[in-house]
Design an enzyme around this catalytic site. Structure first.
Site, PDB file in Angstrom:
ATOM      1  N   VAL A 234       0.825  -1.219   0.000  1.00 33.92           N
ATOM      2  CA  VAL A 234       0.000   0.000   0.000  1.00 33.92           C
ATOM      3  C   VAL A 234       0.859   1.270   0.000  1.00 33.92           C
ATOM      4  O   VAL A 234       0.561   2.226  -0.719  1.00 33.92           O
ATOM      5  CB  VAL A 234      -0.983  -0.023   1.194  1.00 33.92           C
ATOM      6  CG1 VAL A 234      -1.648   1.343   1.371  1.00 33.92           C
ATOM      7  CG2 VAL A 234      -2.044  -1.102   0.987  1.00 33.92           C
ATOM      8  N   ILE A 237       1.903   3.285  -3.287  1.00 36.29           N
ATOM      9  CA  ILE A 237       1.015   4.297  -3.852  1.00 36.29           C
ATOM     10  C   ILE A 237       0.868   5.483  -2.910  1.00 36.29           C
ATOM     11  O   ILE A 237       0.877   6.640  -3.339  1.00 36.29           O
ATOM     12  CB  ILE A 237      -0.367   3.692  -4.158  1.00 36.29           C
ATOM     13  CG1 ILE A 237      -0.234   2.589  -5.208  1.00 36.29           C
ATOM     14  CG2 ILE A 237      -1.346   4.769  -4.616  1.00 36.29           C
ATOM     15  CD1 ILE A 237       0.382   3.042  -6.514  1.00 36.29           C
ATOM     16  N   GLU A 238       0.771   5.215  -1.627  1.00 33.55           N
ATOM     17  CA  GLU A 238       0.551   6.290  -0.658  1.00 33.55           C
ATOM     18  C   GLU A 238       1.721   7.274  -0.614  1.00 33.55           C
ATOM     19  O   GLU A 238       1.523   8.487  -0.616  1.00 33.55           O
ATOM     20  CB  GLU A 238       0.349   5.691   0.743  1.00 33.55           C
ATOM     21  CG  GLU A 238      -1.008   5.051   0.957  1.00 33.55           C
ATOM     22  CD  GLU A 238      -2.092   6.081   1.210  1.00 33.55           C
ATOM     23  OE1 GLU A 238      -1.784   7.287   1.231  1.00 33.55           O
ATOM     24  OE2 GLU A 238      -3.254   5.686   1.376  1.00 33.55           O
ATOM     25  N   SER A 239       2.935   6.770  -0.542  1.00 35.30           N
ATOM     26  CA  SER A 239       4.083   7.640  -0.272  1.00 35.30           C
ATOM     27  C   SER A 239       5.333   7.293  -1.052  1.00 35.30           C
ATOM     28  O   SER A 239       6.358   7.964  -0.892  1.00 35.30           O
ATOM     29  CB  SER A 239       4.426   7.568   1.217  1.00 35.30           C
ATOM     30  OG  SER A 239       4.836   6.240   1.544  1.00 35.30           O
ATOM     31  N   TYR A 344      -8.370   5.174  -6.154  1.00 39.49           N
ATOM     32  CA  TYR A 344      -7.386   4.692  -5.173  1.00 39.49           C
ATOM     33  C   TYR A 344      -7.320   3.166  -5.129  1.00 39.49           C
ATOM     34  O   TYR A 344      -6.232   2.583  -5.165  1.00 39.49           O
ATOM     35  CB  TYR A 344      -7.754   5.248  -3.795  1.00 39.49           C
ATOM     36  CG  TYR A 344      -6.854   4.797  -2.672  1.00 39.49           C
ATOM     37  CD1 TYR A 344      -5.621   5.397  -2.446  1.00 39.49           C
ATOM     38  CD2 TYR A 344      -7.246   3.775  -1.808  1.00 39.49           C
ATOM     39  CE1 TYR A 344      -4.804   4.996  -1.401  1.00 39.49           C
ATOM     40  CE2 TYR A 344      -6.442   3.369  -0.767  1.00 39.49           C
ATOM     41  CZ  TYR A 344      -5.216   3.981  -0.570  1.00 39.49           C
ATOM     42  OH  TYR A 344      -4.411   3.564   0.462  1.00 39.49           O
TER      43      TYR A 344
END
Length: 586
Positions: A234, A237-239, A344
C-alpha cells in the site's frame, strides 16, 4: 625583453641535449686542423649564464603567510558546516581568530592583517548565525510531497486498456501468484498496470527499490497481526515508501496517516516528535487500523482500502445510499464516492500485482538494505549535529535513522529518549555525553513569565508563533500562566538574522593593537542591545556564553580583547551586549 628571455630559455632547454651527446652544438663549432694524436671529445657548452642574472626567489612575506593559515582554518570550518557538524566548525573558526590575535602583530596592528581580521570576524559571525538559524534545534525539517497527490492528478488521463497481450499476462499471473487479496481482472486495474509500466515506470521502480528495505519489517508485523501480506505494498502508492512524505491534506509518513487517526492508533505527536514518520511505529499503527477497517466492513478488503483513503464514515454513508456493499458498484454510481477514492483502490491493486512479480512487468532494480544502527539512551536533550559529529557521520544520516524527529533537537522533556545511531558509534557517543557532564548540549532559550502576561502577549513580544510557543511547552494557547513560570522559546531564523551586525569598511592606517581591538566592540554592537557584565562560572566556555547571549565567539573576543586564548576562569568578568528584550540572565 621578450627576446632576451626567449634566448635564455632556449639555452637552458638545450643544456640537457648538449650534455648527452654534444652533436647539435658541435656541428656549429669552427673547423680545426687535424692532429696525429686523437683529442678527447669534449661536449660543447651552451652560452654561459653569469651568476648575477639568476633570479633569486623573493623572501616570503610573513604577513601573507600569517593570513593564509587562518584562511585554511576558515575553509575547514566551512566544510564541517556542510556536513551538519557543530563543534568542529566552531573550533576551526575560533582557532582562525586566535591565530591572528596571538600573532606578533596582534589582530589589527598591521593594516593588511587588520583588514583580513575584520573580514574574517564578519564571515564567521554570518556563518555561525546562519548555522543557528538553519538548525538551531527548533527549525522543523523539510518534507517531501506525497506520491498519492501526483498519482491522483494523473488518474484523469488514464486510458482504457488496449493491449490484449497484457490482459493475458496478468490473467496468467493471477492464477499462479496466489494473492491473499482478491484482484479482479477489470479495465480499471489493467489500465493502471499499463500506466505504471509506461509513463510511471521509473516512479514505480524507484518506489519499489526504496521500499525493499522496509518490506521485511512490514511483512513481519502484518504476519504477526494475521493481515494479508499483499497490504505491505500500500505505501508504494501512498508515499512511494518515503518516511518524510507530506500530502496536501497534511497526511504524513510511509502510511500517510492524518494526525487524528494517528493519535487514535497509538502514534505520538508533539512539537519535537511525529511518529507518523517512523516506518516501524507507523506500520504497527497501520496494522491496527487496517484490522479495524476490515472488521467494520466484514473482511471486504476493497471496501477497507476505500475507507482507508476516504474515511469509514463516508463509505458507510455510500453503502446506505446505494444499498450495495460492493466497492465496484459504489464506484460506478454517480457522485457517491469522491473520484480519488474511486481511483485509489484500482491503483493499489495494480501496484500489488506489479510489486509481487516486478521482473515480469519490466521492472529491474537492486534491493536496498536497511542501515545498521545501535540505540543510545539520552538522559537530556541533545543537538543532533553533536551526535553526527561524535559518530563521524552527517546530520542527514542521523535524521534518516530517526525520521520521527521533527527538529534537530531531541525532545527537551524526555528524560530517557532512545536515539538510533550508526552501528559501532554508541560507545563513543555515550563516552562524550559522560565527559560533558551537565553542560547544555542544545541551544535553549527560556522566558520567565511576568505577572499578568498571557501566551499570545509573550509570543507577540518575542516575535514567535503563539502556536509554536504553546506546542513547544505542551500547553494550550489560552492556558493560564503564572508569574515566574519558565517557557521554552522556539527561535525563528528571521529574528536571529535580524540581530546580525553590520561592520563599516575598515580603515587602512595602522593603529595601536589594544586600542583598535577595543574599538572593534563598537561597530559589532547591533542595535537593540545593551551593555552588561557577565561573571564566568565553572564550566563556562566562550561558546556556551555566546549561545546564552545569542551572539558569536568572534564578537565576545572583540568585546573582550584581553581574553587569554580560549580558557576562562571562574569569577572572570566579561563585557557582553545583550538583546534588550532578552531574559538570558543567570
Amino acid at each position: 625583453m621578450y627576446r632576451k628571455r626567449q634566448s635564455l630559455c632556449v639555452a637552458i632547454a638545450l643544456l640537457p641535449l648538449a650534455a648527452a651527446c654534444g652533436s647539435s652544438i658541435r656541428t656549429q663549432a669552427p673547423k680545426v686542423t687535424p692532429i696525429t694524436a686523437p683529442a678527447p671529445r669534449v661536449a660543447a657548452s651552451p652560452p654561459a649564464v653569469t651568476p648575477d642574472v639568476v633570479q633569486q626567489p623573493p623572501a616570503e612575506d610573513p604577513v601573507l603567510a600569517l593570513i593564509a593559515e587562518p584562511q585554511r582554518g576558515f575553509a575547514a570550518g566551512q566544510r564541517e558546516l556542510k556536513l551538519g557538524h557543530v563543534e568542529a566548525p566552531r573550533q576551526a573558526f575560533n582557532r582562525s581568530v586566535e591565530l591572528l590575535l596571538e600573532s606578533p602583530y596582534g589582530g589589527r596592528t598591521e593594516p593588511r592583517i587588520r583588514e583580513h581580521f575584520d573580514r574574517l570576524v564578519d564571515r564567521i559571525s554570518t556563518y555561525e548565525l546562519k548555522a543557528i538559524a538553519q538548525g538551531d534545534g527548533f527549525t522543523e525539517k523539510r518534507y517531501e510531497p506525497a506520491s498519492l497527490d501526483d498519482l491522483l492528478a494523473l488518474s484523469t488521463t488514464v486510458e482504457p486498456l488496449t493491449s490484449s497481450a497484457l490482459k493475458d499476462m496478468v490473467q496468467l499471473d493471477l492464477l499462479t501468484a496466489g494473492h491473499d487479496i482478491p484482484i479482479p481482472l477489470n479495465q480499471r486495474v489493467l489500465a493502471y498496470i499499463e500506466l505504471f509500466q509506461g509513463r510511471l515506470h521509473d516512479f514505480i521502480e524507484e518506489g519499489m527499490k526504496r521500499g525493499s528495505k522496509y518490506l521485511p519489517m512490514i511483512q513481519n508485523v502484518f504476519r504477526a497481526e494475521g493481515l494479508p501480506l499483499d497490504l505491505a505494498y500500500v505505501p508504494l502508492i501512498e508515499s512511494a515508501f518515503k518516511p518524510n512524505a507530506l500530502s496536501k491534506a497534511s497526511a504524513k509518513g510511509v502510511w500517510q496517516f492524518m494526525k487524528g487517526t494517528a493519535l487514535e492508533n497509538g502514534l505520538r505527536h508533539n512539537w519535537y516528535i511525529d511518529e507518523r514518520s517512523d516506518p516501524e511505529k507507523a506500520t504497527v499503527a497501520a496494522a491496527n487500523y487496517l484490522k479495524t477497517l476490515a472488521n467494520l466492513f466484514d473482511g471486504d478488503w476493497h471496501l477497507a482500502l476505500a475507507s482507508y483513503n476516504g474515511g469509514p464514515g463516508r463509505l458507510q454513508k455510500a453503502i446506505k445510499r446505494v444499498g450495495q456493499n460492493d466497492f465496484w458498484k459504489l464506484a460506478e454510481a454517480p457522485r457517491v464516492l469522491p473520484r480519488e477514492t474511486r481511483d485509489y483502490v484500482p491503483m493499489i491493486l495494480a501496484a500489488i500485482v506489479i510489486a509481487r512479480n516486478p521482473a515480469q512487468y519490466g521492472f529491474e532494480f537492486e534491493p536496498e538494505e536497511q542501515a545498521a544502527f545501535e540505540t543510545v539512551t539520552l538522559p537530556r536533550p541533545v543537538d543532533l549535529r553533536r551526535i553526527a559529529e561524535w559518530s563521524g557521520t552527517t546530520i542527514d544520516e542521523i535524521q534518516a535513522l530517526n525520521p520521527e524527529l521533527r527538529r534537530w533537537t531531541t525532545p527537551v522533556r524526555d528524560a530517557q529518549y532512545e536515539l538510533k545511531v550508526p552501528a559501532g558509534t554508541s560507545e563513543n557517543i555515550t563516552r562524550r555525553l559522560d565527559e560533558l557532564g551537565d553542560i547544555e548540549l542544545v541551544s535553549l532559550k527560556w522566558y520567565t513569565v511576568k505577572r499578568g502576561q498571557t501566551l499570545p502577549v509573550i509570543a507577540r513580544a518575542l516575535r514567535v508563533s503563539k502556536a509554536d510557543l504553546a506546542e513547544a511547552n505542551e500547553i494550550r494557547v489560552n492556558a493560564p500562566l503564572t508569574s515566574g513560570q519558565k517557557l521554552l522559546v522556539p527561535r525563528e531564523a528571521g529574528v536571529l538574522m535580524a540581530a546580525r551586525s553590520e561592520r563599516a569598511v575598515p580603515v587602512t592606517e595602522s593603529r595601536a593593537t589594544v586600542a583598535q581591538v577595543s574599538d572593534l566592540a563598537r561597530p559589532t554592537t547591533p542595535s537593540g542591545r545593551v551593555k552588561a557584565t557577565y561573571q564566568v562560572r565553572k564550566g563556562d566556555t566562550l561558546s556556551s556564553i555566546a549561545r546564552l547571549y545569542e551572539t558569536t565567539v568572534a564578537s565576545l573576543r572583540a568585546w573582550n580583547p584581553r581574553i587569554p586564548g580560549s580558557r576562562l576562569t571562574a569569577g572572570q568578568r566579561l563585557t557582553v551586549f545583550m538583546i534588550a528584550t532578552s531574559s538570558a540572565t543567570r
